[in-house]
Write an enzyme that holds these catalytic residues in place. Structure first.
Site, PDB file in Angstrom:
ATOM      1  N   HIS A 139       0.857  -1.187   0.000  1.00 30.92           N
ATOM      2  CA  HIS A 139       0.000   0.000   0.000  1.00 30.92           C
ATOM      3  C   HIS A 139       0.894   1.239   0.000  1.00 30.92           C
ATOM      4  CE1 HIS A 139      -3.386   2.590   0.808  1.00 30.92           C
ATOM      5  NE2 HIS A 139      -2.830   3.040   1.916  1.00 30.92           N
ATOM      6  N   GLY A 154       2.583   5.050   4.238  1.00 32.57           N
ATOM      7  CA  GLY A 154       1.959   5.588   5.440  1.00 32.57           C
ATOM      8  C   GLY A 154       0.559   5.049   5.604  1.00 32.57           C
ATOM      9  N   SER A 156      -3.494   4.745   5.884  1.00 34.63           N
ATOM     10  CA  SER A 156      -4.552   5.212   5.000  1.00 34.63           C
ATOM     11  C   SER A 156      -5.101   6.546   5.483  1.00 34.63           C
ATOM     12  CB  SER A 156      -5.673   4.169   4.950  1.00 34.63           C
ATOM     13  OG  SER A 156      -6.693   4.579   4.079  1.00 34.63           O
ATOM     14  N   GLY A 157      -5.233   7.512   4.554  1.00 33.93           N
ATOM     15  CA  GLY A 157      -5.787   8.813   4.876  1.00 33.93           C
ATOM     16  C   GLY A 157      -4.800   9.831   5.382  1.00 33.93           C
ATOM     17  N   GLY A 159      -2.393  11.295   3.665  1.00 33.80           N
ATOM     18  CA  GLY A 159      -2.085  12.343   2.685  1.00 33.80           C
ATOM     19  C   GLY A 159      -1.157  11.919   1.558  1.00 33.80           C
ATOM     20  N   LYS A 160      -1.015  10.627   1.340  1.00 27.15           N
ATOM     21  CA  LYS A 160      -0.113  10.146   0.278  1.00 27.15           C
ATOM     22  C   LYS A 160      -0.603  10.581  -1.110  1.00 27.15           C
ATOM     23  CE  LYS A 160      -0.575   5.832   1.395  1.00 27.15           C
ATOM     24  NZ  LYS A 160      -1.524   6.005   2.529  1.00 27.15           N
ATOM     25  N   SER A 161      -1.893  10.372  -1.360  1.00 26.61           N
ATOM     26  CA  SER A 161      -2.440  10.705  -2.679  1.00 26.61           C
ATOM     27  C   SER A 161      -2.408  12.200  -2.937  1.00 26.61           C
ATOM     28  CB  SER A 161      -3.873  10.171  -2.800  1.00 26.61           C
ATOM     29  OG  SER A 161      -3.908   8.765  -2.687  1.00 26.61           O
ATOM     30  N   ASP A 178      -2.066   4.090  -4.410  1.00 26.18           N
ATOM     31  CA  ASP A 178      -2.750   3.134  -3.533  1.00 26.18           C
ATOM     32  C   ASP A 178      -2.122   1.740  -3.542  1.00 26.18           C
ATOM     33  OD1 ASP A 178      -4.827   2.663  -1.610  1.00 26.18           O
ATOM     34  OD2 ASP A 178      -5.812   1.423  -3.122  1.00 26.18           O
ATOM     35  N   GLU A 203      -7.254   8.253  -5.935  1.00 23.70           N
ATOM     36  CA  GLU A 203      -8.439   8.448  -5.097  1.00 23.70           C
ATOM     37  C   GLU A 203      -8.193   9.637  -4.162  1.00 23.70           C
ATOM     38  OE1 GLU A 203     -10.762   6.501  -1.282  1.00 23.70           O
ATOM     39  OE2 GLU A 203      -9.092   5.425  -2.226  1.00 23.70           O
ATOM     40  N   ARG A 244      17.439  15.134  12.514  1.00 25.16           N
ATOM     41  CA  ARG A 244      17.508  16.514  12.045  1.00 25.16           C
ATOM     42  C   ARG A 244      18.780  16.804  11.250  1.00 25.16           C
ATOM     43  NH1 ARG A 244      16.041  20.580  16.814  1.00 25.16           N
ATOM     44  NH2 ARG A 244      16.123  21.978  15.010  1.00 25.16           N
TER      45      ARG A 244
END
Length: 311
Positions: A139, A154, A156-157, A159-161, A178, A203, A244
């Site tokens: 995924h 990462g 689901s939801g 912010g990858k897309s 996806d 999506e 960092r």
């Protein structure tokens, strides 16, 4: 089913089929190596690797033409009695009727190409290596950023897309959203592509499905890409310690290969696309021999030494 079908290879390589009565989908190739059967067509069958695709080039074809009809018939019957995935004639050569008769009788597909033998063999081995490579599905989102294959992972939801869409708007190319199919070509190369059914679709929650190729043009998409860098997105947590300086590379393992990986915390106000661009360019710089973190460390050390001398 194990291996790749002869029909798929024939379609991708644009091969002619001389044995129309044989269903190419019923025959499968399970190893990427190929064989030129010069010895076999002279009657030597010891150590014959029958699982390989057999390639007929100029040497094999001319050699057969010099044999008598009785010799050819005997050799054809012996050669095609093995469970060969297929026989391919190069340089526009065509099998004689006796060869086709023996091939149809033994259910061995016979194909042809106009390409030169060496050129075709190299292309075929490359294609088979890719098709037969170990493969997993994960995924994530894969984008070509300045020539670097950036795999964004990462929950689901997270912010990858949206990050991928912004990268496309900034001139980079989407490979898949996806679902990422990853193949291990060798010990140093992982290639990612998209399942055909979801290719070029993204999506976006609240909007739905969009077609990147249709909306932004063919220059914004790519069918496959080597995976050079992984970015793992996660929610920002104050108690976590984040790198960092980047003095030492972190890696993640995919199909036994070690891939450079950065953990990127997400919080409001961070521009993911710009950060992904910077990560891709920085990774490219490191491959070219320049490491900004090491350069900063060198300058700091030089400054300490200079101050010590002045005291």
């Amino acid at each position: 089913m194990e291996g790749v079908s002869v029909a798929k290879i024939a379609k991708k390589m644009k091969l002619n089929n001389f044995t129309d009565g044989i269903n190419l989908n019923d025959h499968r190739i399970v190893i990427a190596d190929v064989n030129r059967p010069a010895l076999q067509l002279n009657g030597f069958f010891e150590h014959f690797e029958q699982l390989r695709v057999e390639i007929i080039g100029t040497v094999e074809y001319v050699n057969l033409q010099k044999k008598t009809e009785e010799e050819r018939k005997e050799l054809y019957d012996a050669f095609l009695s093995f469970d060969i995935p297929c026989v391919i004639f190069c340089r526009g050569f065509e099998p004689d009727p006796m060869f086709l008769e023996a091939a149809n009788r033994n259910k061995v597909p016979v194909l042809g190409t106009e390409q030169a033998t060496s050129e075709f063999m190299a292309e075929l081995i490359n294609k088979l290596t890719e098709e037969l490579a170990p493969c997993i599905t994960i995924h994530g989102v894969l984008v070509d950023v300045y020539g670097e294959g950036l795999l964004i992972m990462g929950e689901s939801g997270i912010g990858k897309s949206e990050a991928a869409l912004e990268l496309v708007k900034r001139g980079h190319r989407l490979v898949t959203d996806d679902v990422v199919e990853i193949r291990k070509i060798n010990e140093h190369t992982l290639v990612g592509t998209s399942p055909e059914i979801t290719r070029y679709f993204i999506e976006l929650r609240g909007i739905g499905i969009i077609n990147v190729k249709t909306l932004f043009g063919v220059e914004c998409v790519k069918e496959k890409q080597n995976i050079d860098l992984v970015i793992k997105l996660s929610d920002w947590r104050k108690e976590d310690n984040y790198d960092r300086f980047g003095m030492e590379e972190e890696y993640t393992e995919i199909l036994g290969n070690q891939v450079v990986c950065h953990s990127l915390p997400i919080r409001p106000g961070r521009n993911l696309a710009v950060i992904c661009e910077a990560a891709a360019v920085n990774h490219r710089q490191k491959k070219m021999g320049y490491n900004a973190a090491q350069e900063l460390y060198r300058r700091v050390q030089a400054n300490f030494e200079k101050n010590s001398e002045n005291e």
